[in-house]
Write a protein that holds these residues in place. Structure first.
Motif, mmCIF file in Angstrom:
data_model
loop_
_atom_site.group_PDB
_atom_site.id
_atom_site.type_symbol
_atom_site.label_atom_id
_atom_site.label_comp_id
_atom_site.label_asym_id
_atom_site.label_seq_id
_atom_site.Cartn_x
_atom_site.Cartn_y
_atom_site.Cartn_z
ATOM 1 N N LEU A 164 0.958 -1.346 0.045
ATOM 2 C CA LEU A 164 -0.007 0.028 -0.012
ATOM 3 C C LEU A 164 0.805 1.172 0.093
ATOM 4 C CD1 LEU A 164 -2.886 -0.754 2.546
ATOM 5 C CD2 LEU A 164 -2.668 -1.162 0.063
ATOM 6 N N GLN A 165 0.293 2.379 -0.598
ATOM 7 C CA GLN A 165 1.077 3.582 -0.595
ATOM 8 C C GLN A 165 -0.080 4.505 0.043
ATOM 9 O OE1 GLN A 165 2.258 4.280 -4.644
ATOM 10 N NE2 GLN A 165 4.239 3.388 -4.314
ATOM 11 N N LEU A 166 0.425 5.565 0.650
ATOM 12 C CA LEU A 166 -0.222 6.961 1.092
ATOM 13 C C LEU A 166 -0.469 7.840 -0.100
ATOM 14 C CD1 LEU A 166 -1.578 7.820 3.848
ATOM 15 C CD2 LEU A 166 0.499 9.244 4.031
ATOM 16 N N ALA A 171 -0.397 20.167 0.025
ATOM 17 C CA ALA A 171 -0.414 20.855 1.193
ATOM 18 C C ALA A 171 -0.303 19.989 2.537
ATOM 19 C CB ALA A 171 -1.741 21.704 1.190
ATOM 20 N N HIS A 172 -0.470 18.536 2.377
ATOM 21 C CA HIS A 172 -0.405 17.678 3.364
ATOM 22 C C HIS A 172 0.946 17.678 4.216
ATOM 23 C CE1 HIS A 172 -0.732 13.971 5.710
ATOM 24 N NE2 HIS A 172 -2.262 14.046 5.692
ATOM 25 N N GLU A 173 0.974 17.381 5.625
ATOM 26 C CA GLU A 173 1.955 17.409 6.280
ATOM 27 C C GLU A 173 3.189 16.257 5.629
ATOM 28 O OE1 GLU A 173 2.133 16.125 10.143
ATOM 29 O OE2 GLU A 173 -0.036 15.476 9.990
ATOM 30 N N PHE A 174 2.763 15.498 4.925
ATOM 31 C CA PHE A 174 3.736 14.327 4.542
ATOM 32 C C PHE A 174 4.070 14.676 2.974
ATOM 33 C CE2 PHE A 174 1.539 11.805 8.091
ATOM 34 C CZ PHE A 174 2.636 12.036 9.056
ATOM 35 N N ALA A 175 3.712 15.764 2.477
ATOM 36 C CA ALA A 175 3.819 15.566 0.992
ATOM 37 C C ALA A 175 5.002 15.668 0.534
ATOM 38 C CB ALA A 175 3.057 17.159 0.636
ATOM 39 N N ALA A 236 -5.404 19.620 3.229
ATOM 40 C CA ALA A 236 -4.020 19.420 4.137
ATOM 41 C C ALA A 236 -4.136 18.558 5.011
ATOM 42 C CB ALA A 236 -3.926 21.093 4.470
ATOM 43 N N THR A 237 -5.113 18.023 5.188
ATOM 44 C CA THR A 237 -5.441 17.001 6.208
ATOM 45 C C THR A 237 -5.893 15.593 5.816
ATOM 46 O OG1 THR A 237 -7.538 17.582 6.476
ATOM 47 C CG2 THR A 237 -6.168 18.568 7.892
ATOM 48 N N LEU A 238 -6.508 15.454 4.873
ATOM 49 C CA LEU A 238 -6.934 13.970 4.341
ATOM 50 C C LEU A 238 -5.909 13.287 3.627
ATOM 51 C CD1 LEU A 238 -10.536 14.934 2.818
ATOM 52 C CD2 LEU A 238 -10.006 13.806 5.063
ATOM 53 N N ALA A 239 -5.806 12.055 3.710
ATOM 54 C CA ALA A 239 -5.122 11.061 2.836
ATOM 55 C C ALA A 239 -5.782 9.929 2.676
ATOM 56 C CB ALA A 239 -3.784 10.919 3.678
ATOM 57 N N SER A 240 -5.298 9.207 1.788
ATOM 58 C CA SER A 240 -5.872 7.803 1.533
ATOM 59 C C SER A 240 -4.861 6.885 1.129
ATOM 60 C CB SER A 240 -7.073 8.039 0.327
ATOM 61 O OG SER A 240 -7.650 6.844 0.012
ATOM 62 N N PHE A 241 -5.426 5.653 0.944
ATOM 63 C CA PHE A 241 -4.424 4.529 0.536
ATOM 64 C C PHE A 241 -4.789 3.858 -0.890
ATOM 65 C CE2 PHE A 241 -4.200 3.483 5.470
ATOM 66 C CZ PHE A 241 -2.928 3.827 5.521
ATOM 67 N N PHE A 242 -3.696 3.474 -1.494
ATOM 68 C CA PHE A 242 -3.799 3.022 -2.797
ATOM 69 C C PHE A 242 -2.969 1.673 -2.804
ATOM 70 C CE2 PHE A 242 -5.894 7.134 -3.898
ATOM 71 C CZ PHE A 242 -7.098 6.467 -4.334
ATOM 72 N N GLY A 243 -3.254 0.775 -3.689
ATOM 73 C CA GLY A 243 -2.175 -0.269 -4.104
ATOM 74 C C GLY A 243 -0.923 0.412 -4.722
ATOM 75 N N ASP A 255 -0.755 17.780 -8.390
ATOM 76 C CA ASP A 255 0.272 17.813 -7.919
ATOM 77 C C ASP A 255 0.149 16.764 -6.502
ATOM 78 O OD1 ASP A 255 3.082 17.996 -7.315
ATOM 79 O OD2 ASP A 255 3.030 19.611 -6.091
ATOM 80 N N LEU A 256 -0.599 15.779 -6.774
ATOM 81 C CA LEU A 256 -0.922 14.625 -5.779
ATOM 82 C C LEU A 256 0.619 13.814 -5.430
ATOM 83 C CD1 LEU A 256 -4.262 13.279 -6.670
ATOM 84 C CD2 LEU A 256 -3.536 14.385 -4.673
ATOM 85 N N ARG A 257 0.712 13.245 -4.441
ATOM 86 C CA ARG A 257 1.815 12.432 -3.903
ATOM 87 C C ARG A 257 1.583 11.108 -3.552
ATOM 88 N NH1 ARG A 257 5.189 17.086 -2.874
ATOM 89 N NH2 ARG A 257 4.054 18.791 -3.889
ATOM 90 N N ARG A 258 2.282 10.100 -4.147
ATOM 91 C CA ARG A 258 2.105 8.607 -3.601
ATOM 92 C C ARG A 258 3.460 8.332 -2.799
ATOM 93 N NH1 ARG A 258 -0.668 5.016 -8.497
ATOM 94 N NH2 ARG A 258 -0.590 3.327 -6.654
#
Length: 315
Positions: A164-166, A171-175, A236-243, A255-258
Motif C-alpha cells: 500500500l501507498q499513502l 499541502a499535506h504535512e507528509f507531502a 491539507a489533512t486528508l489522505a488515502s491508501f492505494f495499492g 500535484d498529488l503524491r504517492r
C-alpha cells in the motif's frame, strides 16, 4: 422447432435440389423430403415448388430463409459457448483499474488466442457464489475474511502481496516525505468512502486500523476515484491508501503524491479463486501464467491481517 429440419431446408434452398442436399447432408433423398414435409406442416405453408429441374423457393420459403440461417447461426453460437476451448474464460476483478486487472491484461498479451471476458462483481460472497455456480471461471480476491471458510469445492492460491501507498495533496504535512511509517499515521484522517461494510477490503482496513491506531473515515458518498483525488488535492489533512500497482491519473495541477509506507509495509493479499473441477483450458493457462510471475517480496518488513496468513491449499 426441429433444427435438423431447418438445416435441411437451408441445404435444399442453397443447392436447389433435394438429391444434392441429401448428398451434402449424408441422408437419403426420402429423408430430406420427409424433413421438409414435416417443417412445412409445422409452419403451415409450402416452402418449395417441385419441378423437373429441382426445387425452387416459394414466396414463403424466401421469407423464411434468412430466419432459418439465423437459427442455425444461433445454434452454433450456443454450442460454442460451452465447447471446451471455445467459450471465453470469464474472470472477475474487483475493479477494472486495479492491479489484478493489470495482471489479466498481461495474461491476454501473452495468450492473445484465449478469449477472455472480464467482469466486476461487488464482493467476495458474490464472486465465490458465481464461481460455484459456474457463471465465472475465477476471481481475484483477498481470502479469507474473519470467520469464513472457503467451500470445499473452491481452490485458492496467493498471487501476490501488493504494497500500500499513502496518497496526499501538496499541502499535506507528509507531502514531501520520501516514506512514512504507519506509526506516524496514528490519529491522522485516512479517507476511504468506498470501504463498504461486509466486504473483504473493509475487513482488511478495519484490521489495519486496529493494529496501528489509524482513523479510517468511510463517511460520505463514494463518487469514484476521480472525485476522491480531487478532494485529496485540495486538502491539507486528508489522505488515502492505494495499492502500489494501481494506476492513477490526475490533472497536473493536482500535484498529488504517492508515498511508500514502511516499518512495516502493509500489503494487500491478492489470491486467485476457482472451482476445483473446472476444466477450462484458459483457466489452466491463467494459473500457469500467474505461477510463472517473478516472486513478489517487498524490501521491508510487511504486515497483513492474521486471517490472510493461511497458506494456500495445494493445487
Amino acid at each position: 422447432m426441429d433444427l435438423n429440419a431447418v438445416r435441411t431446408f437451408v441445404a435444399v434452398a442453397e443447392t436447389g435440389q433435394f438429391q444434392k442436399a441429401a448428398l451434402d447432408l449424408s441422408l437419403t433423398q426420402q429423408a430430406v423430403s420427409k424433413r421438409i414435409g414435416a417443417l412445412e406442416d409445422a409452419l403451415g405453408v409450402r416452402l418449395f415448388t417441385r419441378t423437373a429441374r429441382g426445387a425452387g423457393l416459394t414466396i414463403d420459403g424466401q421469407a423464411f430463409l434468412p430466419h432459418a440461417r439465423a437459427l442455425l447461426q444461433a445454434e452454433e453460437r450456443a454450442v460454442a459457448s460451452v465447447r471446451p476451448g471455445s467459450r471465453a474464460l470469464r474472470v472477475d476483478v474487483l475493479g477494472r483499474r486495479l492491479s489484478t486487472a493489470g495482471l489479466l491484461r498481461d495474461f491476454h498479451r501473452a495468450h492473445p488466442g484465449i478469449a477472455l471476458d472480464v467482469v466486476t462483481l461487488f464482493d467476495a460472497d458474490a464472486a465465490i457464489a458465481a464461481v460455484r455456480a459456474g457463471t465465472i471461471d475465477a476471481t481475484f480476491r483477498a481470502v479469507t475474511m474473519p470467520g469464513r471458510q472457503l467451500p470445499d469445492d473452491i481452490r485458492a492460491t496467493l498471487v501476490f502481496d501488493e504494497a500500500l501507498q499513502l496518497c496526499v495533496g501538496p499541502a499535506h504535512e507528509f507531502a514531501a516525505a520520501p516514506a512514512v511509517t504507519l506509526a506516524r499515521l496514528a490519529g491522522r484522517r485516512i479517507w476511504m468512502p468506498g470501504n463498504a461494510p461486509g466486504t473483504e477490503w473493509r475487513a482488511y482496513y478495519d484490521d489495519l486500523a486496529a493494529a496501528f491506531g489509524l482513523t479510517i473515515d468511510t463517511i460520505g458518498p463514494d463518487f469514484g476515484v476521480e472525485a476522491l483525488l480531487d478532494t485529496l488535492a485540495d486538502s491539507a489533512t486528508l489522505a488515502s491508501f492505494f495499492g502500489q500497482r494501481t494506476p492513477l491519473v490526475w490533472p497536473t495541477g493536482h500535484d498529488l503524491r504517492r508515498i511508500p509506507l514502511h516499518d512495516p509495509t502493509p500489503v494487500y493479499p491478492h489470491s486467485l479463486l476457482w472451482r476445483g473441477d473446472n476444466p477450462h483450458p484458459g483457466l489452466i493457462a491463467l494459473r500457469d501464467h500467474l505461477d510463472a510471475l517473478p516472486p513478489n517480496h517487498p524490501d521491508t518488513e510487511t504486515w497483513r491481517p492474521s486471517w490472510a496468513q493461511r497458506p494456500a491449499p495445494p493445487r
